[in-house]
Write a protein that holds these residues in place. Structure first.
Motif, PDB file in Angstrom:
ATOM      1  N   THR A  15       0.833  -1.202   0.000  1.00  0.00           N
ATOM      2  CA  THR A  15       0.000   0.000   0.000  1.00  0.00           C
ATOM      3  C   THR A  15       0.868   1.253   0.000  1.00  0.00           C
ATOM      4  N   VAL A  16       1.919   1.250   0.821  1.00  0.00           N
ATOM      5  CA  VAL A  16       2.868   2.366   0.834  1.00  0.00           C
ATOM      6  C   VAL A  16       3.476   2.544  -0.551  1.00  0.00           C
ATOM      7  N   SER A  17       3.891   1.430  -1.148  1.00  0.00           N
ATOM      8  CA  SER A  17       4.539   1.494  -2.457  1.00  0.00           C
ATOM      9  C   SER A  17       3.568   1.970  -3.536  1.00  0.00           C
ATOM     10  N   ARG A  18       2.347   1.462  -3.500  1.00  0.00           N
ATOM     11  CA  ARG A  18       1.350   1.857  -4.497  1.00  0.00           C
ATOM     12  C   ARG A  18       1.097   3.358  -4.421  1.00  0.00           C
ATOM     13  N   ASN A  19       0.989   3.885  -3.216  1.00  0.00           N
ATOM     14  CA  ASN A  19       0.787   5.328  -3.052  1.00  0.00           C
ATOM     15  C   ASN A  19       2.010   6.113  -3.533  1.00  0.00           C
ATOM     16  N   PHE A  20       3.195   5.566  -3.268  1.00  0.00           N
ATOM     17  CA  PHE A  20       4.433   6.212  -3.677  1.00  0.00           C
ATOM     18  C   PHE A  20       4.501   6.336  -5.198  1.00  0.00           C
ATOM     19  N   TYR A  21       3.961   5.333  -5.892  1.00  0.00           N
ATOM     20  CA  TYR A  21       4.006   5.333  -7.358  1.00  0.00           C
ATOM     21  C   TYR A  21       2.684   5.760  -7.983  1.00  0.00           C
ATOM     22  N   GLY A  22       1.968   6.617  -7.297  1.00  0.00           N
ATOM     23  CA  GLY A  22       0.782   7.229  -7.887  1.00  0.00           C
ATOM     24  C   GLY A  22      -0.406   6.313  -8.031  1.00  0.00           C
ATOM     25  N   GLY A  23      -0.494   5.294  -7.195  1.00  0.00           N
ATOM     26  CA  GLY A  23      -1.647   4.401  -7.217  1.00  0.00           C
ATOM     27  C   GLY A  23      -1.531   3.240  -8.179  1.00  0.00           C
ATOM     28  N   VAL A  24      -0.392   3.082  -8.851  1.00  0.00           N
ATOM     29  CA  VAL A  24      -0.207   1.976  -9.795  1.00  0.00           C
ATOM     30  C   VAL A  24       0.087   0.694  -9.012  1.00  0.00           C
ATOM     31  N   PRO A  25      -0.666  -0.399  -9.232  1.00  0.00           N
ATOM     32  CA  PRO A  25      -0.432  -1.636  -8.487  1.00  0.00           C
ATOM     33  C   PRO A  25       0.964  -2.203  -8.743  1.00  0.00           C
ATOM     34  N   ARG A  26       1.505  -2.905  -7.747  1.00  0.00           N
ATOM     35  CA  ARG A  26       2.795  -3.573  -7.860  1.00  0.00           C
ATOM     36  C   ARG A  26       2.579  -5.024  -8.274  1.00  0.00           C
ATOM     37  N   ALA A  27       3.656  -5.722  -8.579  1.00  0.00           N
ATOM     38  CA  ALA A  27       3.546  -7.106  -9.037  1.00  0.00           C
ATOM     39  C   ALA A  27       2.899  -8.009  -7.997  1.00  0.00           C
ATOM     40  N   GLY A  28       3.113  -7.711  -6.714  1.00  0.00           N
ATOM     41  CA  GLY A  28       2.563  -8.554  -5.665  1.00  0.00           C
ATOM     42  C   GLY A  28       1.221  -8.090  -5.144  1.00  0.00           C
ATOM     43  N   ASP A  29       0.641  -7.078  -5.779  1.00  0.00           N
ATOM     44  CA  ASP A  29      -0.633  -6.521  -5.348  1.00  0.00           C
ATOM     45  C   ASP A  29      -1.788  -7.301  -5.978  1.00  0.00           C
ATOM     46  N   VAL A  30      -2.976  -7.112  -5.405  1.00  0.00           N
ATOM     47  CA  VAL A  30      -4.191  -7.688  -5.992  1.00  0.00           C
ATOM     48  C   VAL A  30      -5.216  -6.563  -6.141  1.00  0.00           C
ATOM     49  N   PRO A  31      -5.210  -5.863  -7.275  1.00  0.00           N
ATOM     50  CA  PRO A  31      -6.201  -4.804  -7.511  1.00  0.00           C
ATOM     51  C   PRO A  31      -7.561  -5.413  -7.834  1.00  0.00           C
ATOM     52  N   ALA A  32      -8.523  -4.566  -8.134  1.00  0.00           N
ATOM     53  CA  ALA A  32      -9.880  -5.038  -8.430  1.00  0.00           C
ATOM     54  C   ALA A  32      -9.905  -5.963  -9.641  1.00  0.00           C
ATOM     55  N   THR A  33      -8.953  -5.786 -10.550  1.00  0.00           N
ATOM     56  CA  THR A  33      -8.903  -6.625 -11.757  1.00  0.00           C
ATOM     57  C   THR A  33      -8.259  -7.982 -11.511  1.00  0.00           C
ATOM     58  N   GLY A  34      -7.732  -8.202 -10.307  1.00  0.00           N
ATOM     59  CA  GLY A  34      -7.132  -9.491  -9.980  1.00  0.00           C
ATOM     60  C   GLY A  34      -5.616  -9.441  -9.988  1.00  0.00           C
ATOM     61  N   PRO A  35      -4.970 -10.509  -9.513  1.00  0.00           N
ATOM     62  CA  PRO A  35      -3.511 -10.544  -9.433  1.00  0.00           C
ATOM     63  C   PRO A  35      -2.867 -10.755 -10.792  1.00  0.00           C
ATOM     64  N   LEU A  36      -1.568 -10.576 -10.832  1.00  0.00           N
ATOM     65  CA  LEU A  36      -0.794 -10.792 -12.048  1.00  0.00           C
ATOM     66  C   LEU A  36      -0.738 -12.285 -12.354  1.00  0.00           C
ATOM     67  N   VAL A  37      -1.079 -12.650 -13.589  1.00  0.00           N
ATOM     68  CA  VAL A  37      -1.050 -14.044 -14.026  1.00  0.00           C
ATOM     69  C   VAL A  37      -0.136 -14.144 -15.235  1.00  0.00           C
ATOM     70  N   LEU A  38       0.920 -14.967 -15.107  1.00  0.00           N
ATOM     71  CA  LEU A  38       1.922 -15.080 -16.168  1.00  0.00           C
ATOM     72  C   LEU A  38       2.210 -16.539 -16.480  1.00  0.00           C
ATOM     73  N   PRO A  39       2.577 -16.853 -17.717  1.00  0.00           N
ATOM     74  CA  PRO A  39       2.930 -18.232 -18.060  1.00  0.00           C
ATOM     75  C   PRO A  39       4.132 -18.710 -17.248  1.00  0.00           C
TER      76      PRO A  39
END
Length: 402
Positions: A310-334
């Motif tokens: 949360t601290v990091s997301r606020n620091f970067y203007g609200g952009v989710p981080r790789a380990g975050d889970v925004p409303a659109t869901g977590p990062l899913v990669l092959p």
């Protein structure tokens, strides 16, 4: 109990190791490590918490866990013991700590003296007692030859995790002592009798040190690389797992990318566990593609309620981080198993980042993952729910856990 997470742990006070009585009747016994449920391949048979190879391993009402460490922190003055602060040492230093774990320990806590702190000033702190607290029984700086000799002895005596090693890289707001205690706690709770390694980069160890920590974790990269190469190439470990938490993923991912280009023969990097990585999502995806094939498996634990993110997301203007889970869901990669642990807890690895729901679910899954490598995640942890997206599947803990 206060766990001293808002400032660096104070130096242990002198103590009489046999003066305290055993735990009172009715106090809970030391919790055993969680066993994986429903694994595709059964883990090794349960065993008592692994003893140290030293004669000091059974004193009073506590056990001693060896933690082999690397750090690029500068030493700080302390008349009572070797100590490391938040300043940068600009070199790799090796050593070993013997950590006492009380037998009344509750998984996955780190029991530390209760304290009252205001703005990082300690107003009161109870005395350390190894019958009730994690403490530093011994800490020594070692030459490379001394370090390797002790590690090889530990590995030679391993049975449950034969020739296994894991490396833990801590995150933001972490003192040296707390990084070592966390590594000891993971080792103890997993009943890990292989070699446990901690890498501690020079975090400021305070909630207000985010900017310093971000730059400090980056400058630690060459020293972390040197440390990982030493563990992988020279210790004799046949299987090495890497666990990185929060901001510790920044240098860890860069080092793993470099190691992918020069993976040594005869050594298996077993599991790469990336817990709540405080890393730009696009950068994370680029590096994830480059480390494909380095390990038997890569697991991303994401959390929508991690306070550091949360601290990091606020620091970067609200952009989710790789380990975050925004409303659109977590990062899913092959090639990466993503597990949403928002309904569980990161307390097994971090600094109470989601303490409202502390339980052992995450630690149980890590135990099964390191012990068996079973995939997909639901085969080793049946409680997980599978969620299908247009980018692939991920797994999550249900909202109500037992």
């Amino acid at each position: 109990m206060g766990r001293g997470i808002d400032s660096e742990d104070t130096a242990p006070r002198p103590r009489m190791k046999s003066a305290r009585p055993p735990a009172a009747a009715g106090e809970p016994p030391a919790a055993s490590a969680p066993e994986p449920v429903g694994s595709g391949a059964p883990p090794p048979e349960p065993a008592p918490p692994p003893p140290s190879t030293d004669a000091a391993s059974a004193k009073g009402e506590w056990d001693v866990v060896p933690v082999f460490y690397g750090t690029d922190r500068a030493q700080k003055p302390n008349e009572k013991r070797l100590d490391y602060g938040s300043d940068r040492g600009r070199r790799l230093e090796l050593g070993r700590a013997l950590v006492t774990v009380p037998r009344i320990h509750k998984v996955p806590s780190i029991e530390r003296p209760w304290a009252i702190r205001v703005f990082n000033v300690t107003l009161y702190e109870e005395a350390e007692d190894p019958n009730r607290h994690f403490t530093m029984d011994e800490i020594k700086s070692l030459s490379e030859d001394e370090f390797l000799a002790l590690v090889r002895t530990r590995l030679a005596d391993s049975a449950r995790y034969k020739d296994h090693a894991f490396i833990f890289v801590h995150g933001y707001n972490t003192s040296f002592d707390y990084a070592v205690y966390r590594t000891a706690q993971i080792s103890y709770d997993l009943k890990f009798d292989g070699a446990a390694f901690a890498y501690s980069w020079p975090s400021g160890g305070g909630l207000a040190s985010y900017t310093y920590d971000r730059e400090s974790s980056g400058q630690a990269e060459p020293y972390l690389k040197q440390f990982m190469q030493l563990v992988i190439n020279k210790t004799g470990a046949k299987s090495v797992s890497v666990i990185a938490h929060s901001m510790g993923n920044q240098p860890t991912l860069q080092v793993l990318r470099d190691l992918r280009r020069a993976k040594p023969d005869g050594v298996q990097i077993s599991q790469i566990i990336l817990a709540a990585p405080d890393v730009d999502r696009d950068n994370f995806e680029n590096i994830a593609n480059e480390i494909q094939g380095l390990a038997s498996g890569v697991t991303l634990y994401a959390a929508g309620n991690d306070r550091a993110l949360t601290v990091s997301r606020n620091f970067y203007g609200g952009v989710p981080r790789a380990g975050d889970v925004p409303a659109t869901g977590p990062l899913v990669l092959p090639g990466i198993d993503t597990i949403d642990v928002s309904a569980s807890s990161m307390d097994s690895l971090g600094l109470n980042h989601s303490g409202y729901a502390e339980n052992n679910a995450l630690l149980q899954d890590i135990a099964a993952l390191i012990a068996t490598g079973t995939r997909p995640p639901k085969l080793r942890t049946p409680a997980l729910e599978e969620v299908t997206t247009d980018r692939g599947a991920y797994w999550r803990y249900p909202a109500a856990l037992p």
